[in-house]
Scaffold this motif. Structure first.
Motif, PDB file in Angstrom:
ATOM      1  N   GLU A 191       0.837  -1.212   0.000  1.00  0.00           N
ATOM      2  CA  GLU A 191       0.000   0.000   0.000  1.00  0.00           C
ATOM      3  C   GLU A 191       0.864   1.252   0.000  1.00  0.00           C
ATOM      4  O   GLU A 191       0.582   2.224  -0.702  1.00  0.00           O
ATOM      5  CB  GLU A 191      -0.916  -0.017   1.242  1.00  0.00           C
ATOM      6  CG  GLU A 191      -2.130   0.879   1.135  1.00  0.00           C
ATOM      7  CD  GLU A 191      -3.174   0.333   0.174  1.00  0.00           C
ATOM      8  OE1 GLU A 191      -2.896   0.287  -1.036  1.00  0.00           O
ATOM      9  OE2 GLU A 191      -4.275  -0.027   0.630  1.00  0.00           O
TER      10      GLU A 191
ATOM     11  N   ASP B  59       2.531   1.725  -3.403  1.00  0.00           N
ATOM     12  CA  ASP B  59       1.570   2.079  -4.458  1.00  0.00           C
ATOM     13  C   ASP B  59       1.041   3.498  -4.293  1.00  0.00           C
ATOM     14  O   ASP B  59       0.758   4.179  -5.277  1.00  0.00           O
ATOM     15  CB  ASP B  59       0.392   1.095  -4.369  1.00  0.00           C
ATOM     16  CG  ASP B  59      -0.188   0.751  -5.727  1.00  0.00           C
ATOM     17  OD1 ASP B  59       0.557   0.829  -6.718  1.00  0.00           O
ATOM     18  OD2 ASP B  59      -1.380   0.402  -5.794  1.00  0.00           O
ATOM     19  N   ASN B  60       0.895   3.934  -3.036  1.00  0.00           N
ATOM     20  CA  ASN B  60       0.188   5.184  -2.750  1.00  0.00           C
ATOM     21  C   ASN B  60       1.102   6.326  -2.310  1.00  0.00           C
ATOM     22  O   ASN B  60       0.735   7.491  -2.424  1.00  0.00           O
ATOM     23  CB  ASN B  60      -0.873   4.890  -1.658  1.00  0.00           C
ATOM     24  CG  ASN B  60      -1.538   6.135  -1.126  1.00  0.00           C
ATOM     25  OD1 ASN B  60      -0.954   6.825  -0.293  1.00  0.00           O
ATOM     26  ND2 ASN B  60      -2.718   6.444  -1.616  1.00  0.00           N
TER      27      ASN B  60
ATOM     28  N   TRP C 104      -8.315   6.388  -4.577  1.00  0.00           N
ATOM     29  CA  TRP C 104      -6.915   6.011  -4.338  1.00  0.00           C
ATOM     30  C   TRP C 104      -6.393   6.377  -2.950  1.00  0.00           C
ATOM     31  O   TRP C 104      -5.280   5.992  -2.607  1.00  0.00           O
ATOM     32  CB  TRP C 104      -5.993   6.661  -5.379  1.00  0.00           C
ATOM     33  CG  TRP C 104      -6.182   8.136  -5.587  1.00  0.00           C
ATOM     34  CD1 TRP C 104      -6.804   8.723  -6.665  1.00  0.00           C
ATOM     35  CD2 TRP C 104      -5.778   9.210  -4.734  1.00  0.00           C
ATOM     36  NE1 TRP C 104      -6.806  10.098  -6.522  1.00  0.00           N
ATOM     37  CE2 TRP C 104      -6.179  10.424  -5.337  1.00  0.00           C
ATOM     38  CE3 TRP C 104      -5.103   9.282  -3.505  1.00  0.00           C
ATOM     39  CZ2 TRP C 104      -5.953  11.686  -4.776  1.00  0.00           C
ATOM     40  CZ3 TRP C 104      -4.884  10.536  -2.931  1.00  0.00           C
ATOM     41  CH2 TRP C 104      -5.303  11.712  -3.565  1.00  0.00           C
TER      42      TRP C 104
ATOM     43  N   PRO D 242      -6.717   2.979  -0.263  1.00  0.00           N
ATOM     44  CA  PRO D 242      -7.117   1.993  -1.286  1.00  0.00           C
ATOM     45  C   PRO D 242      -7.814   0.735  -0.752  1.00  0.00           C
ATOM     46  O   PRO D 242      -8.983   0.502  -1.082  1.00  0.00           O
ATOM     47  CB  PRO D 242      -5.798   1.674  -1.984  1.00  0.00           C
ATOM     48  CG  PRO D 242      -4.961   2.895  -1.773  1.00  0.00           C
ATOM     49  CD  PRO D 242      -5.316   3.398  -0.414  1.00  0.00           C
TER      50      PRO D 242
ATOM     51  N   THR E 171      -4.040   3.305  -7.685  1.00  0.00           N
ATOM     52  CA  THR E 171      -3.542   2.443  -6.584  1.00  0.00           C
ATOM     53  C   THR E 171      -4.206   1.054  -6.625  1.00  0.00           C
ATOM     54  O   THR E 171      -5.040   0.738  -5.779  1.00  0.00           O
ATOM     55  CB  THR E 171      -3.871   3.084  -5.219  1.00  0.00           C
ATOM     56  OG1 THR E 171      -5.274   3.383  -5.211  1.00  0.00           O
ATOM     57  CG2 THR E 171      -3.073   4.335  -4.961  1.00  0.00           C
TER      58      THR E 171
ATOM     59  N   VAL F   1       0.008  11.265  -4.156  1.00  0.00           N
ATOM     60  CA  VAL F   1      -0.213  10.014  -4.885  1.00  0.00           C
ATOM     61  C   VAL F   1       0.304   9.977  -6.325  1.00  0.00           C
ATOM     62  O   VAL F   1       0.662   8.912  -6.817  1.00  0.00           O
ATOM     63  CB  VAL F   1      -1.706   9.645  -4.834  1.00  0.00           C
ATOM     64  CG1 VAL F   1      -2.513  10.482  -5.823  1.00  0.00           C
ATOM     65  CG2 VAL F   1      -1.917   8.166  -5.081  1.00  0.00           C
TER      66      VAL F   1
END
Ligand code: NAD
Length: 481
Positions: free
Chosen positions: A87, A90-91, A149, A152, A178, A325
């Motif tokens: 997480e 990705d974020n 996003w 997520p 995300t 993000v």
């Protein structure tokens, strides 16, 4: 590099056109995996799988649905570290936040509705000695779940869990910004033995996958969390088809601070309510209204605390602020800081992008920003920025604070700091918002109604509200005389 797959009919499969979208790591600005660029043909497959599974799943005893969902919850807990790291990568959020908030909450969402469904009962209305009414509540069919996003896995599971607990099958779309933890969730659902077709996850753009879900005639219900503009578009498409809609949209939440508050507690929490997740939580208090007698003291101590926040590598435990993000989002937030200056605002701290060293030199970092000197009705104070940017403004009377607090098109959450009990209740009653926090922030009991008024949304999530949304009531009237 990893290619994420769609989860359709119990299997992980490529998008039908075999096209992919680059997935960026916001901390480094580099592509690190690929997202299926699915389209309506993939949504069609998912709807077919969900429709085929519906009869069996909706007739599966609650205890069995609950057992499988508890297993998914356990697997999320077991994989907490892996999911938290995924997480964060990705974020851009600090991994400490994903570890403490996002992933435990995703596990709780499944746990809460796995057990909630066992306690869910419908009403009965007796007409004395004439008739008895009872209400049946049935799942609606194939539910469309579309999520954003910023949180997520947390928000994705907040929709999926009540939908499948109440016997629906789901076609879900995580944000294309995300997608990673939704993909990992599909692996855990397979491991948990979730029957095929009950949950289908189609990755891709909103204008392709999201709009195909919204417009699909075999999806009678849409649960959406995201921006107000997207919510309006979904409502426009869904309305002529009479779809059931739950829309959780944007916010511009006031944080009202009275001189009689517990100052230390307020400052500590206000740092969080302003900048947690880089200010990218729909519930963050981005307009801070401070009673004039403590305005200077607040400004000095708040800015000093903000200046101490470490902006850095999200994987570093010392980082309080990670990356925002995406590049377009960073540019949007920076453009709002410029707008604030044009509107006469003074930047007290932050106000610029931060360039880190080495592998993070292309990451999307913004210094936490505090701005003063703006009017309540300027664009900076009216439009959602959704980044590490807050404004501070003094007020003289309760009436003035309320007027400013209620002055935007939004009405999601409000935060209030006072030790005066009667004032707290009086103001809570007059604030235009679905959620009020008094002397706290983000304290959540999952049984409580969650959602906003005005342009912040339609309907409520949480507790039995969500189970009501994901079921259709049917009244049965029996004459007894
Ligand atoms: P967004 O509206 O751009 O996207 C949300 C989701 O909708 C994504 O999955 C996207 O792909 C999809 N989408 C985009 N266009 C679509 C279309 N035409 N039809 C169907 N789906 C479409 O929002 P975002 O930028 O991902 O998220 C940020 C927004 O979400 C902010 O406004 C924030 O306040 C809001 N938000 C609200 C809550 C809440 O509970 N009220 C919670 C979190 C975030």
């Amino acid at each position: 590099m990893l290619k994420i797959k769609n989860y359709i009919n119990g299997e992980l499969i490529e998008p039908s056109k075999k096209q992919y979208i680059d997935n960026y790591n916001p901390a480094t600005g580099k592509v690190y995996s690929f997202i299926p660029d699915s389209d309506e043909s993939d949504v069609e497959l998912a709807v077919a799988a969900a429709s085929a599974a519906f009869h069996s799943w909706s007739n599966t005893p609650k205890d069995e649905r609950s057992r499988i969902m508890l297993k998914i919850s356990e697997l999320i807990e077991k994989n907490l570290e892996r999911l938290a790291v995924a997480e964060s990568v990705d974020n851009g959020k600090p991994v400490s936040l994903a570890r403490m908030v996002d992933i435990p909450r995703a596990a709780s969402n499944f746990h809460f509705y796995a057990t909630g469904i066992l306690h869910y009962a419908a009403e009965s209305h007796s007409m004395e000695d004439t008739a008895i009414n009872y209400t049946l509540r049935s799942p609606v069919g194939v539910a469309g779940c579309i999520s954003p996003w910023n949180l997520p896995l947390y928000l994705f599971t907040w929709k999926i869990a009540p939908a499948i607990a109440s016997g629906n099958c789901v076609v879900a779309k995580p944000s294309e910004v995300t997608p990673m933890t939704a993909y990992l969730l599909s692996e855990l659902c397979i491991e948990a033995g979730l029957p095929k077709g009950v949950l289908n996850i189609v990755h891709g753009y909103g204008h392709k996958v999201g709009s195909a879900i919204t417009a699909h005639p075999k999806i009678p219900l849409i649960s959406f969390t995201g921006g107000t503009k997207t919510g309006a578009e979904i409502a426009r498409v869904a309305a002529p088809m009479f779809k059931k809609l739950s829309l959780e949209l944007g916010g511009k939440n006031p944080n009202i601070i009275f001189a009689d508050c517990d100052f230390e507690k307020m400052i500590k929490t206000t740092i969080n309510s302003s900048f947690a997740n880089q200010g990218q939580i729909c519930l963050c208090g981005s307009r801070i209204l401070v009673e004039r007698s403590i305005y200077d003291k607040f400004k000095k101590e708040f800015v000093a605390s903000v200046n101490k926040m470490k902006v850095g590598d999200p994987a570093d435990a010392a980082s309080r602020v990670g990356a925002v993000v995406s590049k377009p989002h960073m540019e949007k937030v920076l453009s709002y800081i410029e707008l604030a200056k044009e509107e006469g605002g003074t930047v007290l701290c932050g106000g610029h992008q931060i360039k880190l060293e080495g592998e993070f030199s292309e990451g999307y970092y913004i210094a936490p920003t505090v701005i003063e000197g703006l009017t309540a009705d300027c664009r900076t104070n009216q439009e959602e920025i959704f980044g590490p940017v807050v404004t501070i403004m003094p007020f003289d009377t309760e009436e003035e604070a309320l007027k400013h607090a209620n002055s935007t098109q939004y009405g999601l959450a409000s935060i209030l700091w006072t030790e005066n009990l009667t004032r707290a209740h009086r103001i809570a009653n007059q604030l235009h918002a679905g959620i009020i926090w008094i002397n706290c922030w983000l304290l959540r009991d999952l049984r409580t109604p969650f959602g906003g008024v005005k342009s912040s949304g339609v309907g409520r999530e949480g507790g039995f509200e969500a189970l009501n949304f994901f079921t259709e009531p049917k009244n049965v009237c029996i004459k007894i005389k």
